[in-house]
Design a protein around this motif. Sequence first.
Motif, PDB file in Angstrom:
ATOM      1  N   ALA A 290       0.830  -1.204   0.000  1.00 19.60           N
ATOM      2  CA  ALA A 290       0.000   0.000   0.000  1.00 19.60           C
ATOM      3  C   ALA A 290       0.865   1.254   0.000  1.00 19.60           C
ATOM      4  CB  ALA A 290      -0.950   0.001   1.200  1.00 19.60           C
ATOM      5  N   HIS A 291       1.988   1.220   0.726  1.00 23.02           N
ATOM      6  CA  HIS A 291       2.887   2.383   0.733  1.00 23.02           C
ATOM      7  C   HIS A 291       3.494   2.613  -0.651  1.00 23.02           C
ATOM      8  CE1 HIS A 291       5.603   5.416   2.199  1.00 23.02           C
ATOM      9  NE2 HIS A 291       6.621   4.738   1.696  1.00 23.02           N
ATOM     10  N   GLU A 292       3.936   1.542  -1.298  1.00 22.67           N
ATOM     11  CA  GLU A 292       4.491   1.685  -2.652  1.00 22.67           C
ATOM     12  C   GLU A 292       3.419   2.146  -3.635  1.00 22.67           C
ATOM     13  OE1 GLU A 292       7.656   1.697  -3.595  1.00 22.67           O
ATOM     14  OE2 GLU A 292       8.158   1.362  -1.483  1.00 22.67           O
ATOM     15  N   LEU A 293       2.209   1.623  -3.485  1.00 20.66           N
ATOM     16  CA  LEU A 293       1.118   2.065  -4.350  1.00 20.66           C
ATOM     17  C   LEU A 293       0.746   3.523  -4.085  1.00 20.66           C
ATOM     18  CD1 LEU A 293      -1.274  -1.032  -4.403  1.00 20.66           C
ATOM     19  CD2 LEU A 293       0.213  -0.217  -6.251  1.00 20.66           C
ATOM     20  N   SER A 294       0.896   3.975  -2.852  1.00 18.30           N
ATOM     21  CA  SER A 294       0.625   5.377  -2.536  1.00 18.30           C
ATOM     22  C   SER A 294       1.616   6.294  -3.247  1.00 18.30           C
ATOM     23  CB  SER A 294       0.685   5.612  -1.024  1.00 18.30           C
ATOM     24  OG  SER A 294      -0.368   4.939  -0.385  1.00 18.30           O
ATOM     25  N   LYS A 295       2.866   5.866  -3.330  1.00 17.95           N
ATOM     26  CA  LYS A 295       3.870   6.641  -4.075  1.00 17.95           C
ATOM     27  C   LYS A 295       3.537   6.644  -5.565  1.00 17.95           C
ATOM     28  CE  LYS A 295       7.547   4.577  -2.234  1.00 17.95           C
ATOM     29  NZ  LYS A 295       8.946   4.284  -1.847  1.00 17.95           N
ATOM     30  N   LEU A 296       3.085   5.489  -6.062  1.00 16.11           N
ATOM     31  CA  LEU A 296       2.670   5.411  -7.458  1.00 16.11           C
ATOM     32  C   LEU A 296       1.464   6.315  -7.704  1.00 16.11           C
ATOM     33  CD1 LEU A 296       2.714   4.161 -10.308  1.00 16.11           C
ATOM     34  CD2 LEU A 296       1.302   2.291  -9.375  1.00 16.11           C
ATOM     35  N   LEU A 297       0.504   6.292  -6.787  1.00 16.65           N
ATOM     36  CA  LEU A 297      -0.675   7.145  -6.906  1.00 16.65           C
ATOM     37  C   LEU A 297      -0.268   8.612  -7.004  1.00 16.65           C
ATOM     38  CD1 LEU A 297      -3.761   7.556  -6.895  1.00 16.65           C
ATOM     39  CD2 LEU A 297      -3.658   7.481  -4.387  1.00 16.65           C
ATOM     40  N   ALA A 298       0.682   9.016  -6.190  1.00 19.60           N
ATOM     41  CA  ALA A 298       1.161  10.399  -6.237  1.00 19.60           C
ATOM     42  C   ALA A 298       1.776  10.716  -7.597  1.00 19.60           C
ATOM     43  CB  ALA A 298       2.171  10.634  -5.112  1.00 19.60           C
ATOM     44  N   ASP A 299       2.604   9.803  -8.107  1.00 19.93           N
ATOM     45  CA  ASP A 299       3.197  10.011  -9.433  1.00 19.93           C
ATOM     46  C   ASP A 299       2.113  10.116 -10.507  1.00 19.93           C
ATOM     47  OD1 ASP A 299       5.755   9.853  -8.327  1.00 19.93           O
ATOM     48  OD2 ASP A 299       6.132   7.818  -9.056  1.00 19.93           O
ATOM     49  N   GLU A 300       1.136   9.232 -10.434  1.00 23.96           N
ATOM     50  CA  GLU A 300       0.054   9.235 -11.421  1.00 23.96           C
ATOM     51  C   GLU A 300      -0.741  10.547 -11.358  1.00 23.96           C
ATOM     52  OE1 GLU A 300      -0.054   7.029 -13.669  1.00 23.96           O
ATOM     53  OE2 GLU A 300       0.449   5.063 -12.877  1.00 23.96           O
TER      54      GLU A 300
END
Length: 157
Positions: free
Chosen positions: A16-26
């Motif tokens: 979830a933390h890695e996906l949160s970083k991805l979400l921010a990039d997106e």
Amino acid sequence: MKANIGINEVNTSEVAHELSKLLADEFVLYTKARNAHWNVEGPDFINKHLFFETQYNELQDIVDDVAERIRQLGHYAPATLGAYLELTELTEIFRQRNDGEGFIKEMLEDHDHIIIKLRKHIDVFANEYYDEGTSDFITGLMRTHEKMAWFLRAHLK
């Protein structure tokens, strides 16, 4: 109620933390596509205006999908501009000129960055965190970004 999907809490938290970083990039890339759509100028205005609209529509769906994947893992998705700016690896670039080529080059760099990041996490999510679902999910995202990057690259020929 916690998600009971066969992945321990430590692993879902890491994913979830890695996906949160991805979400921010997106979200940052989505905002750049909106900026390009609104502010592009030049003799190819209408073509680029419509092209950037297709990009931000695709990115809007990706943002929603990533946030929903975080929720499926039983965690909350970040949803503030401040959180996105803290989590993102992308930069906000302030352009001197608002030409289509400049916007395209900038967005292409970001797509390429996301593609590389996704590729690195496919095996990590599956093999280290035992989350094949998220591994499959980001494999699909990677293909989508590869196609979007191809469209951008084709404009630069």
